[in-house]
Design an enzyme around this catalytic site. Sequence first.
Site, mmCIF file in Angstrom:
data_model
loop_
_atom_site.group_PDB
_atom_site.id
_atom_site.type_symbol
_atom_site.label_atom_id
_atom_site.label_comp_id
_atom_site.label_asym_id
_atom_site.label_seq_id
_atom_site.Cartn_x
_atom_site.Cartn_y
_atom_site.Cartn_z
ATOM 1 N N HIS A 91 -4.793 1.242 10.655
ATOM 2 C CA HIS A 91 -6.411 0.687 10.926
ATOM 3 C C HIS A 91 -6.249 0.706 12.238
ATOM 4 C CE1 HIS A 91 -4.239 -2.495 7.908
ATOM 5 N NE2 HIS A 91 -4.267 -1.384 6.962
ATOM 6 N N HIS A 115 -0.337 5.640 7.516
ATOM 7 C CA HIS A 115 -2.097 4.930 6.821
ATOM 8 C C HIS A 115 -1.845 4.283 8.381
ATOM 9 C CE1 HIS A 115 -4.174 2.530 5.594
ATOM 10 N NE2 HIS A 115 -3.794 1.212 5.022
ATOM 11 N N HIS A 134 -11.388 -0.437 6.292
ATOM 12 C CA HIS A 134 -9.984 -0.237 6.432
ATOM 13 C C HIS A 134 -9.392 0.426 7.253
ATOM 14 C CE1 HIS A 134 -6.512 -0.638 3.239
ATOM 15 N NE2 HIS A 134 -5.915 -0.644 4.745
ATOM 16 N N GLU A 141 1.064 -1.273 0.202
ATOM 17 C CA GLU A 141 0.301 0.087 -0.104
ATOM 18 C C GLU A 141 0.934 1.369 0.138
ATOM 19 O OE1 GLU A 141 -4.277 -0.408 1.542
ATOM 20 O OE2 GLU A 141 -3.088 -0.802 3.262
HETATM 21 ZN ZN LIG Z 1 -4.125 -1.030 4.546
#
Ligand SMILES: [Zn+2]
Length: 276
Positions: free
Chosen positions: A137, A135, A205, A116
């Site tokens: 979660h 990034h 996500h 990602e």
């Molecule tokens: Zn992710």
Amino acid sequence: MLPNDSLTRRELLRRSTLVLTGTLLSADTILAGQAPASAGAANPALIEDLVAASRILAREGIVDAFGHVSVRHDRDRNRYLLSRSLAPALVTPEDIIEYDLDSNPVNANGRALFSERFIHGEIYKARPDVNAVVHAHAPSIVSFSVSTIPLRPIYHMSAFIGEGLPMFDIRQAAGMTDMLVSNGDRGRALAQKLTTKTAVLMRGHGVAVVGPSLPFAVGRSIYLELNARIQGQAMGLGGGVTYLDPEEARKVIESGENRSYERAWELWKRQVSGQR
Ligand SMILES: [Zn+2]
């Protein structure tokens, strides 16, 4: 007529090379010789801050074995730095890889890459003001990514939410997928949803959080998760909830967002120092 033996062997070699090339390119790696040129060694202090950021996010529960943080290269705005595919709490300066903004690695040397990473490259392309991207979660944020209840600024520490954050639904951008932002098209769609905001929720996500520096991106990630937790608790009390007025949020930001996270950054860095 039977084919010439040596031609057949050459043809077989050519075909196997093509197959091998296709396999390598589709497997999150890039062939040696195709790597973009390096911008040169980044400032060691910036690398140290990136390693600290990774460990701070892990310590604060924003990332676990998954999730990542990057920073724009200090010598070239068309390059960024991100660790190899590794749990954030384990990152060291030796794990940092340089990428171009298409997320091709400059110096992977066979190391595994985050699938990602395109989240980072495409946001740096779209947002010249952004120099750091997280990034994650983070669990309480994920709740709001699947709910019709919008995440709103509950207290002064999260005034950067402003009038609300955009939502990226990968299903709208790319149909039925494995949910991962694992190519440039998906990364571009995410960056377009982010617009000029401080973060974009990712349905089912997590979140991508941005800032003009690592302390801002890390600080916003921490307080965004806290805001989501507190908002959920406040709503659970059953009465009405009073959020920051957009004008209050703007005034908090104008007076200096959380004192540029300087005091917090000093504390957070101290807390993860000596872990290696
Ligand atoms: Zn992710």
